[in-house]
Scaffold this active site. Structure first.
Site: not given
Ligand code: PBG
Ligand code: ZN
Length: 322
Positions: A193, A246
């Site tokens: 991620k 992601k």
């Molecule tokens: C929480 C999380 C996020 C997303 C999924 N789980 C945001 C982040 O890490 O700031 C993003 C999902 C999206 O943008 O659709 N950790």
């Molecule tokens: Zn988070």
């Protein structure tokens, strides 16, 4: 001329016969934002077509989705009490736990429920872990995440999906689940991620923006492809059942490389910014929504993702775009 690739593009029948990539409903996971209260279906401004649902309205919407074949959902909790130690995240009566219990009660094994495991929507500072001395403390955060995953499993979640990017959380969650008799609860790790600007609309939706600083001390640097692979392989070793990349669109190379280096199933998350950019451009008449959405979906599958988490899933299936 010995090579005329255009021969096999002559009409739709032969094009379909030689198509290398196919999509099916079974590949899609549809995300939901669930909040407290009753009879709430509040549109999220930053994400056209996506809503905050209270549990009662969530159940109605899931039922509609099930009728067209959306049988896997990913739940995010919104609007819980925010504390320094994220205690509402692992409460047995959290909104997510309640939603899972009611959904599984109502739909049983017809519906596969996945929960997002991260504390950014539950901390006062909005970071994805426990903040001390202005640093997100890895091991203390892992303890909380394991408790959160357990609470979701106890509520009946089929799969938990840690999205925090702390080191060692997959192993800790696996051990906690096993110790408590949840050896069949699966883990889909947000294993690679990136610290991405594409999460902008989501943070409005989940009210989970960090109040100060950014997430770069735990989410990955998007300049790194080798480390991207290493991050996922570490989670494979820790016992993840499914690996995830992601965001998706700007990281197709990472999906491909992971595909060539693991035997686990691979998911990709077509995130909020990717979604909203398409929706807004389509609304402006700049692009054809159906065509551009499907081009993106085929790109994910071609790159090597077998599971696609996307806010477009409902449109794709309901409007017969497959
Ligand atoms: C929480 C999380 C996020 C997303 C999924 N789980 C945001 C982040 O890490 O700031 C993003 C999902 C999206 O943008 O659709 N950790
Ligand atoms: Zn988070």
């Amino acid at each position: 001329m010995l090579h005329r690739p255009r021969r096999l593009r002559k009409n739709a029948i032969i094009r379909n016969a030689v198509a290398e990539t196919r999509l099916s409903k079974d590949m899609f996971v549809y995300p939901y934002f669930v909040t407290g209260g009753k009879n709430i279906a509040e549109p999220i401004k930053a994400m056209p077509g996506v809503f905050h649902f209270s549990v009662d309205r969530l159940i109605k919407d899931v039922e509609k989705g099930l009728k067209v074949g959306i049988n896997k959902i990913l739940l995010f909790g919104v609007g819980e009490v925010k504390t320094k130690n994220a205690s509402s995240s692992f409460d047995k009566n959290s909104i997510v736990a309640k939603a899972v219990r009611e959904l599984k009660n109502r739909f049983g094994d017809e519906l596969y429920v996945i929960t997002d495991v991260c504390v950014c929507a539950y901390t006062t500072h909005g970071h994805c872990g426990i903040l001390e001395h202005e640093y997100v403390q890895n091991d203390k955060s892992v303890d909380v995440l394991a408790k959160m995953a357990l609470a979701h499993a106890q509520a009946g979640a089929d799969m938990v999906a840690p999205s925090d990017m702390m080191d060692g959380r997959v192993l800790a969650i696996r051990q906690t689940l096993d110790k408590n008799g949840f050896e069949n609860t699966a883990i889909m790790s947000y294993s690679t991620k990136f610290a991405s600007a594409y999460y902008g609309p989501f943070r409005e939706a989940a009210d989970s923006s960090p109040s100060h600083g950014d997430r770069k001390s735990y989410q990955m640097d998007f300049r790194n492809g080798r480390e991207a692979l290493q991050e996922s392989l570490i989670d494979e070793n820790e016992g993840a059942d499914i690996l995830m990349v992601k965001p998706a669109l700007a990281y197709l190379d990472v999906i491909r490389e992971l595909r060539e280096n693991t035997l686990l199933p691979i998911a990709c998350y077509n995130v909020s910014g990717e979604y909203s950019m398409v929706k807004v451009a389509a609304k402006q008449g700049l692009v054809d929504e159906q065509k551009i959405v499907m081009e993106n979906m085929y790109a994910f599958a071609r790159a090597g993702a077998g599971i696609i988490i996307t806010y477009h899933a409902r449109d794709i299936v309901e409007k017969g775009w497959l």
